[in-house]
Design an enzyme around this catalytic site. Structure first.
Site, PDB file in Angstrom:
ATOM      1  N   TYR A 110       0.842  -1.193   0.000  1.00 42.57           N
ATOM      2  CA  TYR A 110       0.000   0.000   0.000  1.00 42.57           C
ATOM      3  C   TYR A 110       0.877   1.244   0.000  1.00 42.57           C
ATOM      4  O   TYR A 110       1.382   1.679   1.021  1.00 42.57           O
ATOM      5  CB  TYR A 110      -0.927   0.014   1.207  1.00 42.57           C
ATOM      6  CG  TYR A 110      -1.879  -1.165   1.272  1.00 42.57           C
ATOM      7  CD1 TYR A 110      -2.146  -1.950   0.151  1.00 42.57           C
ATOM      8  CD2 TYR A 110      -2.510  -1.499   2.465  1.00 42.57           C
ATOM      9  CE1 TYR A 110      -3.005  -3.029   0.211  1.00 42.57           C
ATOM     10  CE2 TYR A 110      -3.388  -2.570   2.536  1.00 42.57           C
ATOM     11  CZ  TYR A 110      -3.625  -3.336   1.411  1.00 42.57           C
ATOM     12  OH  TYR A 110      -4.485  -4.406   1.481  1.00 42.57           O
ATOM     13  N   PHE A 255     -13.051  -5.147   0.955  1.00 38.08           N
ATOM     14  CA  PHE A 255     -14.151  -4.539   0.195  1.00 38.08           C
ATOM     15  C   PHE A 255     -15.469  -4.904   0.874  1.00 38.08           C
ATOM     16  O   PHE A 255     -16.416  -5.376   0.227  1.00 38.08           O
ATOM     17  CB  PHE A 255     -14.135  -5.017  -1.258  1.00 38.08           C
ATOM     18  CG  PHE A 255     -14.828  -4.083  -2.232  1.00 38.08           C
ATOM     19  CD1 PHE A 255     -14.787  -2.718  -2.059  1.00 38.08           C
ATOM     20  CD2 PHE A 255     -15.510  -4.584  -3.324  1.00 38.08           C
ATOM     21  CE1 PHE A 255     -15.417  -1.862  -2.954  1.00 38.08           C
ATOM     22  CE2 PHE A 255     -16.143  -3.742  -4.221  1.00 38.08           C
ATOM     23  CZ  PHE A 255     -16.101  -2.376  -4.035  1.00 38.08           C
ATOM     24  N   PRO A 256     -15.560  -4.718   2.209  1.00 35.77           N
ATOM     25  CA  PRO A 256     -16.703  -5.223   2.977  1.00 35.77           C
ATOM     26  C   PRO A 256     -18.039  -4.550   2.688  1.00 35.77           C
ATOM     27  O   PRO A 256     -19.087  -5.154   2.883  1.00 35.77           O
ATOM     28  CB  PRO A 256     -16.284  -4.980   4.430  1.00 35.77           C
ATOM     29  CG  PRO A 256     -15.367  -3.808   4.352  1.00 35.77           C
ATOM     30  CD  PRO A 256     -14.602  -3.998   3.070  1.00 35.77           C
ATOM     31  N   GLY A 258     -18.900  -3.246  -0.385  1.00 36.07           N
ATOM     32  CA  GLY A 258     -19.324  -3.572  -1.731  1.00 36.07           C
ATOM     33  C   GLY A 258     -19.653  -2.322  -2.521  1.00 36.07           C
ATOM     34  O   GLY A 258     -19.446  -1.200  -2.085  1.00 36.07           O
ATOM     35  N   GLY A 259     -20.196  -2.532  -3.715  1.00 32.85           N
ATOM     36  CA  GLY A 259     -20.465  -1.402  -4.589  1.00 32.85           C
ATOM     37  C   GLY A 259     -21.922  -1.081  -4.787  1.00 32.85           C
ATOM     38  O   GLY A 259     -22.275  -0.021  -5.281  1.00 32.85           O
ATOM     39  N   LEU A 263     -28.544  -2.858  -7.589  1.00 30.11           N
ATOM     40  CA  LEU A 263     -29.636  -2.843  -6.612  1.00 30.11           C
ATOM     41  C   LEU A 263     -30.613  -1.720  -6.929  1.00 30.11           C
ATOM     42  O   LEU A 263     -30.222  -0.623  -7.298  1.00 30.11           O
ATOM     43  CB  LEU A 263     -29.083  -2.648  -5.200  1.00 30.11           C
ATOM     44  CG  LEU A 263     -28.228  -3.786  -4.632  1.00 30.11           C
ATOM     45  CD1 LEU A 263     -27.822  -3.447  -3.210  1.00 30.11           C
ATOM     46  CD2 LEU A 263     -28.968  -5.111  -4.671  1.00 30.11           C
TER      47      LEU A 263
END
Length: 331
Positions: A110, A255-256, A258-259, A263
């Site tokens: 990172y 990535f808990p 999400g995008g 939806l």
């Protein structure tokens, strides 16, 4: 190349909180900005078979609050170089500790190196009980490039570099960042075992692996945690989570949140957020925390307000009906 946390396609990695579901309900967040109260410790959901504990013991001896902080996004644009506002990055790290976070996840990739250096600058000397988890095994030849290198010589150099940057003599949790297709996992974790035997690693974890790879690694050295991509919509690692539950290994979903792609505006996430007067991000994290007692979400952000919103999710209790409705989104 294996799927890892970092080489996410640009269109997904650049998803912002505002883009998530196309709406933000953060105005009703349970934690008010500027408050320094530690918000951990409240009871979790009473949903049958849901997680009720607020802490987890890594390796049986490192007790951490189950909601941690991922320090990937405190670096520069594209996870490359220094952040544009270095002072802000330091404030975020210090604020996370004030809010009760005691598990910070980072990696030498990172920046590269930048995240670890910022952590040490902001938090060293470290408070008692703070667990800093870092990773090695991915290299950064340039912006947007993530190349696996899990050869023994590289892993040894990576670990020594992390120790120096973090100003530590021993790293509490050192994770293999990926599985190098050119190097047997037994060879990679065997190297980490040597460093553990030398007193430079307390516990060893894996990242971006499947159950078979975890089992192979555990024949070489005890494994205490696994870090894979997992969120409400993406549950490809469900079998890995089940494995971790069975073996009582910590599961750190990256990535808990999400995008939210695909939806509809009216969906169980928004419905629950409106009902509780919180943000959809808190609901997404609360769902994870209630999904499993071994779940250790590590949401990251470069925003102080978003940090406080995320951490407040530790106190959010979804009803059994809300949890089940959100859970059904995967179908």
């Amino acid at each position: 190349m294996r799927t890892t946390e970092s080489p996410e396609p640009p269109q997904r990695r650049s998803v912002t909180r505002r883009m998530f579901l196309g709406t933000s309900l953060a105005s009703g967040a349970a934690l008010l900005a500027g408050k320094s109260d530690v918000i951990f410790g409240a009871q979790s959901s009473t949903t049958p078979k849901m997680a009720m504990n607020t802490t987890f013991k890594l390796g049986g001896d490192l007790t951490v609050n189950r909601l941690g902080f991922g320090a990937m996004r405190i670096t520069g644009e594209g996870i490359w170089g220094w952040p544009s506002d270095r002072a802000n990055a330091l404030k975020i790290l210090r604020r996370a500790i004030e809010l009760g976070v005691d598990l910070i996840d980072t990696a030498d990739a990172y920046g590269p190196d930048t995240s670890e250096l910022l952590i040490a600058e902001a938090l060293h000397p470290y408070s008692k009980g703070l667990v800093i988890a870092t990773k090695g095994g991915l290299t950064r030849p340039g912006p947007g490039e993530w190349v696996p290198n899990c050869r023994p010589d590289h892993l040894k150099q990576a670990l020594e570099g992390s120790l120096k940057r973090l100003r530590l003599e021993r790293i509490d949790l050192y994770q293999l960042h990926t599985v190098d297709p050119k190097v047997p996992i037994e060879e990679s974790v065997g190297t980490l075992k040597q460093m553990q035997d030398a007193g430079k690693i307390r516990h060893i974890g894996l990242s971006n692996v499947d159950p078979e790879e975890i089992a192979r690694a555990r024949k070489i050295v005890p494994i205490v945690s696994v870090q894979n991509r997992y969120n409400i919509e993406d549950r490809k690692s469900e079998n890995v989570l089940v494995y971790c539950e069975k073996e009582n290994l910590g599961f750190l979903p990256w990535f808990p949140i999400g995008g939210g792609g695909g939806l509809k505006p009216e969906n169980p996430l928004n419905t629950a957020a409106k009902a509780h007067g919180v943000s959809v991000y808190q609901v997404a994290l609360a769902w994870l925390l209630q999904r499993s007692p071994v779940m250790l979400p590590i949401p990251g952000t470069s925003s102080l307000a978003h940090l406080e919103d995320n951490v407040a999710a530790a106190n959010l209790k979804l009803t059994p009906e809300e949890w089940k409705a959100i859970d059904a989104l995967a179908a």
